[in-house]
Design an enzyme around this catalytic site. Structure first.
Site, PDB file in Angstrom:
ATOM      1  N   GLY A 101       0.829  -1.195   0.000  1.00  0.00           N
ATOM      2  CA  GLY A 101       0.000   0.000   0.000  1.00  0.00           C
ATOM      3  C   GLY A 101       0.866   1.248   0.000  1.00  0.00           C
ATOM      4  N   GLY A 151       0.127  -5.007   0.696  1.00  0.00           N
ATOM      5  CA  GLY A 151      -1.165  -4.875   0.043  1.00  0.00           C
ATOM      6  C   GLY A 151      -1.339  -5.787  -1.147  1.00  0.00           C
ATOM      7  CD  GLU A 174       3.326  -5.733   6.276  1.00  0.00           C
ATOM      8  OE1 GLU A 174       2.617  -5.656   5.258  1.00  0.00           O
ATOM      9  OE2 GLU A 174       3.983  -6.762   6.568  1.00  0.00           O
ATOM     10  CG  ASP A 182      -1.879  -4.259   6.644  1.00  0.00           C
ATOM     11  OD1 ASP A 182      -1.224  -4.921   5.809  1.00  0.00           O
ATOM     12  OD2 ASP A 182      -2.031  -3.021   6.549  1.00  0.00           O
TER      13      ASP A 182
END
Length: 502
Positions: A101, A151, A174, A182
């Site tokens: 992302g 993402g 991350e 996530d």
């Protein structure tokens, strides 16, 4: 010469008209080339009954931003209900499928209280899209021909068909940037074999090429050059059952070659990994790795040393939050996991930890990728339970006003079962263990030999490439060979239930 031939036999008026037409066409072409045409960040194609989305931000490694989310969701929702669409394909332009992302934009919005809600809303919309992909009733094929991180993993993880190539680089990076896995990663990673998911979540290590398939993230491995032919074949199928799509993809799969690198994270190293990363506390993981540095196997010792060095580079707060999240994700549905991850993302946006800003600034903006960011706290020993609770506790001030995911009741009822992402992949350790123990639905209750075990899964997976290697690797590591009578007449496998120090 060609022009002269074309004009021969034309009337003068016809020739003049043709000349004028050609001049106008040249002017139009000149005008169109003088102003660069800006392509949308996501392209959409229709080829018979196949609908394809193409991520089209190659200069940014196809990182997801708000315009991409705005384009993708309505189109995927349209295709999911269209009678003209039989199969959905996801692919990309450039050397990445999707590298994550757009956290740079998220950080910029999160830094200003006036735009912080936009940062949280980005995560909300991203996670909603991931959930929509997971509930598709139509076959979905994700072509991961390049970098697939963060993402990008969310777009692909719940597809029944996830195709890796020699160009695939898979990671959940991350903890490198002071954040936490996530996009449902705590659901998917927690269901990989053993403690592989925990290891990948905490270390941010990447997996490449065929290993992405062999470790369970991809369902198939196909050389990149065969992908265009595969897509044409998929388009030629009419109302094909999902099993036909699987067998079609399997036709293009490639066998492991003698020159290929050996199985990644296997044998005694894999045993050490499962042993060290089985804990629910970061402190205990570090303790076991410290012990394994003195292991009598040079390979295990070197792996433990390198893993400790990597973990020391990661955000201590992220390590603790990520470990708690993946342990919770094992017990949650995908939707519940995404809701938990939205709260974690919101807490980071609300400055529950300074590491989110520090990590993105150091790693992505200043590009100091070989330098340890100035994490605060600096050591996992200094990260208190109170800090971790900021990301999970119902009364946490950092979670005040966090929105819920906007998911229709119909989609909630369609949530994929936990086995969907693995149905067409190589057999999992749990499946192999069930067959050895006699509790598999396709097995018997008596002892089973190695050859019988391999044969059973070759039949279940219809001769899928890679099954033999996977079953043998697991059997060697997780089974004891028993010889009743000691004469070799009845040799069978016994499953090792305990995770022991290697």
């Amino acid at each position: 010469m060609l022009a002269a031939t074309l004009f021969k036999g034309m009337s003068r008026s016809g020739a003049r008209a043709s000349t004028r037409t050609r001049a106008i066409a040249q002017q139009i072409m000149s005008a169109s080339t003088s102003v660069p045409q800006v392509e949308p960040p996501v392209l959409f194609e229709s080829n018979l009954a196949v609908r394809t989305y193409i991520l089209n931000r190659p200069s940014a490694l196809n990182t997801l931003d708000e315009p991409m989310l705005a384009l993708l969701r309505p189109k995927i929702e349209e295709w999911s209900t269209s009678d003209l669409c039989d199969t959905i394909v996801g692919t990309s332009v450039g050397r990445a499928f999707c590298a994550g992302g757009d956290v740079k934009a998220v950080l910029q919005n999160a830094a200003d209280p006036r735009t912080r809600a936009q940062a949280i809303d980005f995560f909300k919309r991203e996670f909603e899209l991931d959930y929509i992909f997971s509930t598709l009733s139509k076959p979905y094929v994700a072509i991961l021909d390049g970098t697939t991180m963060g993402g990008g993993v969310g777009l692909a993880a719940y597809a029944p068909f996830r195709i890796a190539t020699e160009n695939t680089v898979f990671a959940m990076p991350e903890t490198k940037i002071g954040y936490c896995p996530d996009v449902g990663g705590n659901y998917f990673l927690s269901r990989l074999d053993g403690q592989l998911g925990t290891y990948l979540a905490l270390t941010s290590d990447d997996v490449r090429g065929r290993h992405v398939f062999e470790l369970g993230f991809a369902t198939h491995y196909i050389p990149s050059r065969r992908v265009p032919i595969l897509l044409d074949r998929l388009a030629s199928l009419e109302k094909a059952h999902i099993s036909v799509i699987n067998s079609t993809i399997e036709e293009f799969s490639a066998e492991r070659l003698a020159e290929d690198k050996p199985y990644l994270l296997s044998g005694e190293i894999r045993g050490a990994l499962d042993f060290a990363f089985r804990h629910a506390e970061v402190e205990k993981i570090f303790e076991d790795l410290e012990i394994l540095i003195n292991h009598n196997s040079p390979a295990v010792s070197q792996w433990a040393k390198q893993t400790l060095e990597v973990l020391h580079l990661r955000s201590p707060t992220s390590l603790k939050v990520a470990l708690k999240a993946i342990r919770k994700g094992k017990q949650l549905t995908l939707l519940e996991t995404l809701e938990m991850e939205l709260k974690i993302a919101a807490a980071f946006c609300n400055s529950a930890s300074p590491d989110f800003k520090t990590g993105i600034t150091t790693v992505l903006l200043e590009k100091k990728r070989n330098e340890r960011p100035a994490w605060s706290p600096s050591s996992y020993k200094e990260v208190s339970e109170e800090v971790v609770s900021r990301f999970f506790a119902e009364d946490s001030p950092y979670l005040s006003g966090v929105p819920s995911l906007s998911i229709s009741n119909l989609l909630k009822k369609q949530e994929a079962s936990s086995t969907k992402p693995f149905k067409f992949a190589l057999p999992t350790e749990d499946e192999i263990g069930a067959m050895v123990r006699g509790s598999h639905s396709a097995g018997g209750a008596t002892g089973i030999s190695v050859d019988e075990l391999v044969s059973a899964f070759n039949n279940i997976r219809n001769g899928k490439i890679g099954v033999r290697e996977k079953v043998l690797e697991v059997a060697q590591r997780k089974c004891e060979v028993k010889d009743n009578g000691g004469d070799g007449n009845f040799v069978w496998l016994k499953w090792k239930h305990e995770v022991k120090s290697p």
